[in-house]
Design an enzyme around this catalytic site. Structure first.
Site, PDB file in Angstrom:
ATOM      1  N   LYS A   1       0.846  -1.190   0.000  1.00  0.00           N
ATOM      2  CA  LYS A   1       0.000   0.000   0.000  1.00  0.00           C
ATOM      3  C   LYS A   1       0.886   1.246   0.000  1.00  0.00           C
ATOM      4  O   LYS A   1       1.941   1.274   0.653  1.00  0.00           O
ATOM      5  CB  LYS A   1      -0.894  -0.028   1.248  1.00  0.00           C
ATOM      6  CG  LYS A   1      -1.929   1.081   1.339  1.00  0.00           C
ATOM      7  CD  LYS A   1      -2.831   0.847   2.546  1.00  0.00           C
ATOM      8  CE  LYS A   1      -3.893   1.910   2.706  1.00  0.00           C
ATOM      9  NZ  LYS A   1      -4.810   1.608   3.843  1.00  0.00           N
TER      10      LYS A   1
ATOM     11  N   SER B   1      -9.672   2.198   2.382  1.00  0.00           N
ATOM     12  CA  SER B   1      -8.401   2.777   1.930  1.00  0.00           C
ATOM     13  C   SER B   1      -7.422   1.794   1.305  1.00  0.00           C
ATOM     14  O   SER B   1      -6.652   2.166   0.429  1.00  0.00           O
ATOM     15  CB  SER B   1      -7.729   3.542   3.070  1.00  0.00           C
ATOM     16  OG  SER B   1      -7.142   2.700   4.012  1.00  0.00           O
TER      17      SER B   1
ATOM     18  N   SER C   1     -10.181  -0.817   6.971  1.00  0.00           N
ATOM     19  CA  SER C   1      -9.608  -0.703   5.633  1.00  0.00           C
ATOM     20  C   SER C   1      -8.752  -1.871   5.171  1.00  0.00           C
ATOM     21  O   SER C   1      -8.253  -1.852   4.043  1.00  0.00           O
ATOM     22  CB  SER C   1      -8.800   0.590   5.521  1.00  0.00           C
ATOM     23  OG  SER C   1      -9.658   1.699   5.604  1.00  0.00           O
TER      24      SER C   1
END
Length: 468
Positions: free
Chosen positions: A83, A156, A180
């Site tokens: 990420k 997210s 998330s």
């Protein structure tokens, strides 16, 4: 040995064995994955940036080391992606924010460093919502759900969910502040873990809300989730909030329900929860009971206050995290993150203290409940993969937002670990996610419960058919 047709969907442990026995080359695997990203990600938009040169350099290094009989770890030569809030030395880390488009860290986040030292190959950085809040920045292309382009990809860690589900990486590192990791896993048919707060170092991870942020793995099976967790978990001197190291012995975990005490609160599980989700949860209960687990009726502490408070709780901490750029550069922020920070800045100290007291009360009540159980079964959300139109409507309704996060955000507040896993499909063919919740430090029992489900079901092996 020629590369298998389903190479991109192999379990990490299966791939690890093929690489370590030199039946498959890390370079061949990496080249195949980069080619798949090139072919598919133009329509899925899961990567913020692909680090092809770094990936091939690391793959060649892994191949050379393995040829000399040097195996760093079971992750040696396995391509992963991260990420875009985890610092990567020499590679932009923007956290989904155009104002950080030129931010190049000088060193890796601890979790990235641990995987690099273990010999993992970095395919690239995965797209995410702005600052890890709810919505992507207006100037950034949102990832597309491979199961259905009109459906939510989760919050997210959206790029992590899409890339892992589409076979564009073998696993990903995500983060979870209100759901998330778990929302993208539910939306994309994956397995992911929000560990106990402090189990995994947050050093070098872009902060959203320090006491709510959790770093964890997103994969296609519970076994792979534990596999990845075992490498990234453990105390980090650079993160004084990290827990002492605890060895997670993968071979020693029993993949059965026998003797497992599973808490069930029927009222909580049906509170505004769609019938399809309830039916999927009852299918899991049947697997548990038939496999020798104990279904124990419990009364879950009320999650209403902590889920109602979550946005304000998060907003105060997010305002602190963004103090260097907000409000000075507020015009460069998207509307959702601006609203969150403005709300946090406006909250009084007394109101925030009331939120903290509610959080402490809930945490103590969950601790007491979990002392008599191994895990609690819950949905991830009250309805499966909402459409983008439905999601847009949620923004106008605070109660609908509270309902969405009522099964996830309370355990960011309390710090208890949660494992999200696929438990079926809707009539429309979209994935349904369930989760197990455990006492603090209970990651091994969570993964045991997940592996037990996946040993007697194939929900985790279902793939989005539109992309192959």
């Amino acid at each position: 040995m020629s590369l298998p047709d389903n190479l991109h969907y192999l379990d990490m442990q299966e791939l690890s064995l093929l690489i370590r026995t030199r039946k498959i080359s890390p370079v061949e695997v990496t080249e195949a994955m980069l080619a798949r990203i090139e072919a598919l990600d133009g329509q899925l938009h899961s990567y913020a940036r692909v680090t092809s040169e770094i990936a091939l350099e690391q793959a060649h290094q892994a191949e050379a080391e393995l040829a000399k009989g040097m195996c760093r770890s079971p992750f040696h030569g396995i391509p992963l992606a991260y990420k875009d809030l985890f610092d990567t030395a020499g590679v932009v880390t923007a956290a989904g924010m155009p104002i950080h488009a030129d931010r190049v860290p000088e060193q890796d986040a601890t979790v990235v460093a641990r995987l690099r030292e273990a010999g993992a190959v970095m395919l690239g950085k995965l797209q995410m919502t702005e600052g890890a809040f709810a919505i992507h920045h207006p100037d950034i292309q949102s990832p597309v759900n491979p199961w259905g382009e009109q459906h939510w990809t989760g919050a997210s860690s959206s790029g992590c969910g899409v890339a892992t589900a589409a076979g564009l990486c073998f696993g990903a590192l995500g983060s979870d502040t209100g759901g998330s990791i778990r929302f993208p896993c539910a939306a994309n048919g994956l397995t992911g873990l929000k560990p106990t707060w402090g189990r995994v170092s947050r050093y070098g991870a872009f902060e959203m809300a320090a006491s709510l942020d959790h770093v964890g793995p997103m994969t296609r099976s519970a076994r792979d989730t534990l596999f990845l967790l075992s490498t990234i978990a453990g105390h980090d001197p650079l993160d004084p909030t990290s827990m002492p190291s605890v060895c997670l012995e993968i071979p020693g975990i029993d993949e059965s329900f026998k003797g497992l005490r599973v808490g069930i609160d029927e009222n909580w599980l049906s509170d505004g929860v769609d019938p399809e989700i309830q039916q999927a949860l009852h299918a899991v209960m049947s697997l548990i009971a038939s496999g020798g687990g104990q279904l124990i009726r419990v009364s879950m502490p009320s999650t209403r206050a902590v889920s109602s408070n979550w946005e304000a709780h998060c907003g105060v901490q997010t305002a602190v995290a963004h103090a260097n750029t907000y409000p000075q550069r507020a015009s460069e922020y998207g509307p959702a993150l601006s609203r969150l920070i403005d709300g946090g800045r406006a909250l009084s100290g007394m109101d925030y203290q009331r939120i903290l007291l509610d959080a402490q009360r809930f945490t103590g009540e969950v601790d007491a409940l979990m002392s008599e159980l191994d895990v609690v079964l819950a949905p991830v959300q009250p309805y499966a993969a909402p459409t983008l139109e439905q999601l847009a409507n949620l923004a106008q309704d605070p109660e609908a937002n509270r309902r969405l996060i009522q099964f996830t955000s309370p355990f960011n507040v309390s710090g208890h670990p949660c494992l999200s896993l696929p438990i079926g499909l809707t009539a429309a063919g979209m994935p349904i996610g369930g989760q197990f919740i455990a006492r603090k430090g209970g990651e091994a029992v969570l993964c045991r419960a997940g592996m037990a489900v996946q040993k007697v079901s194939d929900w985790h092996r279902l793939r989005p058919t539109a992309i192959g």
